[in-house]
Design a protein around this motif. Structure first.
Motif, mmCIF file in Angstrom:
data_model
loop_
_atom_site.group_PDB
_atom_site.id
_atom_site.type_symbol
_atom_site.label_atom_id
_atom_site.label_comp_id
_atom_site.label_asym_id
_atom_site.label_seq_id
_atom_site.Cartn_x
_atom_site.Cartn_y
_atom_site.Cartn_z
ATOM 1 N N GLY A 81 -11.823 13.380 8.555
ATOM 2 C CA GLY A 81 -12.540 12.108 8.423
ATOM 3 C C GLY A 81 -11.583 10.967 8.141
ATOM 4 N N ASP A 82 -12.107 9.885 7.550
ATOM 5 C CA ASP A 82 -11.288 8.713 7.276
ATOM 6 C C ASP A 82 -10.162 9.050 6.315
ATOM 7 O OD1 ASP A 82 -12.964 7.242 8.863
ATOM 8 O OD2 ASP A 82 -14.194 6.507 7.201
ATOM 9 N N PRO A 83 -8.939 8.531 6.577
ATOM 10 C CA PRO A 83 -7.844 8.767 5.643
ATOM 11 C C PRO A 83 -8.075 8.020 4.340
ATOM 12 C CG PRO A 83 -7.205 7.189 7.321
ATOM 13 C CD PRO A 83 -8.557 7.732 7.723
ATOM 14 N N VAL A 84 -7.589 8.573 3.252
ATOM 15 C CA VAL A 84 -7.699 7.937 1.944
ATOM 16 C C VAL A 84 -6.327 7.427 1.569
ATOM 17 C CG1 VAL A 84 -8.262 8.233 -0.482
ATOM 18 C CG2 VAL A 84 -9.613 9.414 1.251
ATOM 19 N N GLY A 85 -6.235 6.139 1.274
ATOM 20 C CA GLY A 85 -4.941 5.527 0.999
ATOM 21 C C GLY A 85 -4.408 5.856 -0.378
ATOM 22 N N THR A 86 -3.202 5.355 -0.633
ATOM 23 C CA THR A 86 -2.528 5.577 -1.903
ATOM 24 C C THR A 86 -3.308 4.935 -3.045
ATOM 25 O OG1 THR A 86 -0.423 5.498 -0.739
ATOM 26 C CG2 THR A 86 -0.351 5.240 -3.131
ATOM 27 N N LYS A 87 -3.444 5.655 -4.163
ATOM 28 C CA LYS A 87 -4.095 5.079 -5.332
ATOM 29 C C LYS A 87 -3.200 3.999 -5.930
ATOM 30 C CE LYS A 87 -7.651 7.746 -5.023
ATOM 31 N NZ LYS A 87 -8.914 7.166 -4.543
ATOM 32 N N ILE A 88 -3.809 2.887 -6.305
ATOM 33 C CA ILE A 88 -3.057 1.714 -6.734
ATOM 34 C C ILE A 88 -3.545 1.257 -8.100
ATOM 35 C CG2 ILE A 88 -2.537 -0.702 -6.192
ATOM 36 C CD1 ILE A 88 -2.980 0.016 -3.241
ATOM 37 N N ASP A 89 -2.591 0.927 -8.978
ATOM 38 C CA ASP A 89 -2.925 0.340 -10.268
ATOM 39 C C ASP A 89 -2.928 -1.176 -10.103
ATOM 40 O OD1 ASP A 89 -3.166 -0.611 -12.822
ATOM 41 O OD2 ASP A 89 -1.656 0.713 -13.704
ATOM 42 N N ASP A 90 -4.117 -1.750 -9.940
ATOM 43 C CA ASP A 90 -4.231 -3.176 -9.646
ATOM 44 C C ASP A 90 -3.558 -4.054 -10.701
ATOM 45 O OD1 ASP A 90 -5.709 -2.621 -7.380
ATOM 46 O OD2 ASP A 90 -7.614 -2.698 -8.441
ATOM 47 N N GLU A 91 -3.726 -3.699 -11.983
ATOM 48 C CA GLU A 91 -3.194 -4.540 -13.044
ATOM 49 C C GLU A 91 -1.672 -4.529 -13.046
ATOM 50 O OE1 GLU A 91 -5.388 -6.504 -14.581
ATOM 51 O OE2 GLU A 91 -6.726 -5.478 -13.207
ATOM 52 N N ALA A 92 -1.055 -3.384 -12.708
ATOM 53 C CA ALA A 92 0.404 -3.300 -12.674
ATOM 54 C C ALA A 92 1.006 -4.168 -11.580
ATOM 55 C CB ALA A 92 0.838 -1.847 -12.486
ATOM 56 N N LEU A 93 0.217 -4.479 -10.560
ATOM 57 C CA LEU A 93 0.724 -5.291 -9.460
ATOM 58 C C LEU A 93 1.117 -6.693 -9.915
ATOM 59 C CD1 LEU A 93 -1.738 -4.310 -6.580
ATOM 60 C CD2 LEU A 93 0.694 -3.782 -6.721
ATOM 61 N N ARG A 94 0.561 -7.157 -11.035
ATOM 62 C CA ARG A 94 0.894 -8.505 -11.504
ATOM 63 C C ARG A 94 2.355 -8.598 -11.942
ATOM 64 N NH1 ARG A 94 -4.544 -8.303 -13.220
ATOM 65 N NH2 ARG A 94 -5.743 -9.843 -12.067
ATOM 66 N N ASP A 95 2.976 -7.444 -12.230
ATOM 67 C CA ASP A 95 4.379 -7.428 -12.640
ATOM 68 C C ASP A 95 5.300 -6.969 -11.514
ATOM 69 O OD1 ASP A 95 3.698 -8.189 -15.276
ATOM 70 O OD2 ASP A 95 3.157 -6.118 -15.739
ATOM 71 N N ALA A 96 4.742 -6.749 -10.323
ATOM 72 C CA ALA A 96 5.540 -6.232 -9.211
ATOM 73 C C ALA A 96 6.217 -7.380 -8.479
ATOM 74 C CB ALA A 96 4.651 -5.441 -8.255
ATOM 75 N N ILE A 97 7.536 -7.470 -8.589
ATOM 76 C CA ILE A 97 8.254 -8.549 -7.916
ATOM 77 C C ILE A 97 8.502 -8.173 -6.462
ATOM 78 C CG2 ILE A 97 9.342 -9.297 -10.053
ATOM 79 C CD1 ILE A 97 11.914 -7.943 -9.116
ATOM 80 N N ALA A 98 8.818 -9.163 -5.658
ATOM 81 C CA ALA A 98 9.016 -8.938 -4.231
ATOM 82 C C ALA A 98 10.269 -8.097 -3.995
ATOM 83 C CB ALA A 98 9.138 -10.271 -3.501
ATOM 84 N N PRO A 99 10.301 -7.309 -2.934
ATOM 85 C CA PRO A 99 11.485 -6.511 -2.627
ATOM 86 C C PRO A 99 12.647 -7.406 -2.206
ATOM 87 C CG PRO A 99 9.930 -6.413 -0.820
ATOM 88 C CD PRO A 99 9.239 -7.131 -1.945
ATOM 89 N N ALA A 100 13.846 -6.911 -2.389
ATOM 90 C CA ALA A 100 15.032 -7.685 -2.005
ATOM 91 C C ALA A 100 15.075 -7.845 -0.489
ATOM 92 C CB ALA A 100 16.290 -6.985 -2.501
ATOM 93 N N GLY A 101 15.559 -8.994 -0.045
ATOM 94 C CA GLY A 101 15.681 -9.216 1.388
ATOM 95 C C GLY A 101 14.385 -9.670 2.012
ATOM 96 N N THR A 102 14.444 -10.048 3.260
ATOM 97 C CA THR A 102 13.277 -10.501 4.006
ATOM 98 C C THR A 102 12.744 -9.376 4.868
ATOM 99 O OG1 THR A 102 14.173 -12.739 4.082
ATOM 100 C CG2 THR A 102 12.417 -12.210 5.640
#
Length: 345
Positions: free
Chosen positions: A157-178
């Motif tokens: 059936g439909d694939p299930v994506g990666t579980k994500i901690d929404d609140e932790a994303l507020r501290d996730a900085i952008a990856p290096a490079g473009t």
């Protein structure tokens, strides 16, 4: 004389009550994807779609009262007494938008519920108690996360994506490079909610309540934009791109100003389709300015920087006092003042 002032006072009270009676409130209960945000004066860009919803309905007839809060599930919203506060404010004829799921799926005991069981029970409780107070419940399922991944190859059936901690994303900085412009090749938008997106629809159907499929609406939006352009909806910034996020940000759940308004506008249209009466009060200004962060801009000056005065444009101002800009004599820019907004002398 006393009788005269007494009658005048009663008349004012009656007129005020009559004016209040014609205004229905749309309460919103939910999580960070809909919530009002802080740090507006400091230039923070995160917004919830519920924060922007008032821009699309006339506040003289439909007033949005947003009670959604970061990190809340259907369980914690009840346990913390937040639902009781909504019930205390509700009057007959008001509406309640019910949208949970992002945090109900988290394992923490103070948040977790199970679809088909405790999650369904809480949604049903919101519906039932809204009706008991004379209100009209509107169930929404959760908006999608921007979760692009390789499609599953299994036949389950439909694939299930990666579980994500929404609140932790507020501290996730952008990856290096473009990132490479073709970095999304071969990726698809993968669901992360599973049965938490299905249960609200099932409960609404079982209880004959209004339902808006926010999950499908936002899935189609993000899928249509594609891997790269869908970043523009979210708190996704490269280092140095946004002054309030100097290190950059890679948050695939929460909306920026633009994203909140795109989603709020789509949900406003869906609400009008589900409840045709709302169409009577639907407004469509090109730009909204609000000092509290609900609009596209905080200041009229910033809004005017984006406007060509010789092209038709409607700007609505929500509350406060504003200095009217000087425009060319044949300008096609018009202004709408709402929520007591007025021009300064």
């Amino acid at each position: 004389m006393l009788r005269f002032w007494g009658l005048l006072f009663c008349s004012i009270i009656m007129l005020t009550a009559a004016n209040d009676d014609k205004v229905a409130t749309i309460f919103i209960i939910g999580d960070s994807t809909a919530a009002n945000k802080g740090g507006i004066a400091e230039g923070k860009q995160e917004r919830g779609w519920g924060m922007a919803l008032q821009c699309y309905f006339d506040p003289d007839f439909l007033k949005v009262d947003n009670h959604a809060v970061n990190g809340r599930s259907s369980k914690s919203f009840i346990d913390e007494g937040r639902w009781d506060k909504v019930l205390q404010k509700m009057k007959p004829g008001d509406y309640v938008i019910i949208q949970f799921g992002h945090n109900d799926e988290k394992p923490k005991e103070d948040r977790h519920t199970d679809p088909g069981s405790t999650f369904d029970y809480n949604i049903a409780k919101f519906i039932r108690e809204t009706r008991e107070h004379g209100g009209i419940p509107i169930v929404m399922n959760c908006v999608v996360r921007r979760n692009w991944a390789q499609p599953a190859s299994s036949e389950g059936g439909d694939p299930v994506g990666t579980k994500i901690d929404d609140e932790a994303l507020r501290d996730a900085i952008a990856p290096a490079g473009t990132p490479e412009k073709n970095g999304g090749d071969g990726l698809v938008l993968v669901d992360t909610h599973g049965l938490y997106r299905v249960a609200p629809r099932d409960v609404a159907l079982r209880m004959n309540a209004h339902f808006v499929d926010a999950n499908q609406i936002t899935h189609d939006l993000e899928q249509g934009l594609g891997f790269e352009s869908s970043k523009k909806l979210h708190m996704w910034f490269l280092p140095g791109e946004e002054p309030s996020e100097p290190k950059g940000k890679q948050d695939n759940t929460h909306y920026n100003v633009h994203g909140a308004h795109v989603v709020a506008k789509l949900l406003a249209d869906a609400l009008c389709e589900e409840i045709p009466l709302f169409s009577k009060y639907r407004i469509s200004a090109d730009i909204t300015v609000d000092k509290n962060g609900r609009g596209d801009f905080l200041s009229l000056e910033k809004a005017m920087e984006k406007v060509d005065p010789m092209k038709e444009c409607t700007i609505q101002l929500l509350g406060g006092e504003w200095q009217k800009p000087q425009l060319p004599r044949k300008s096609k820019v018009s202004f709408v003042l709402r929520e007591g907004a007025k021009w300064t002398e």
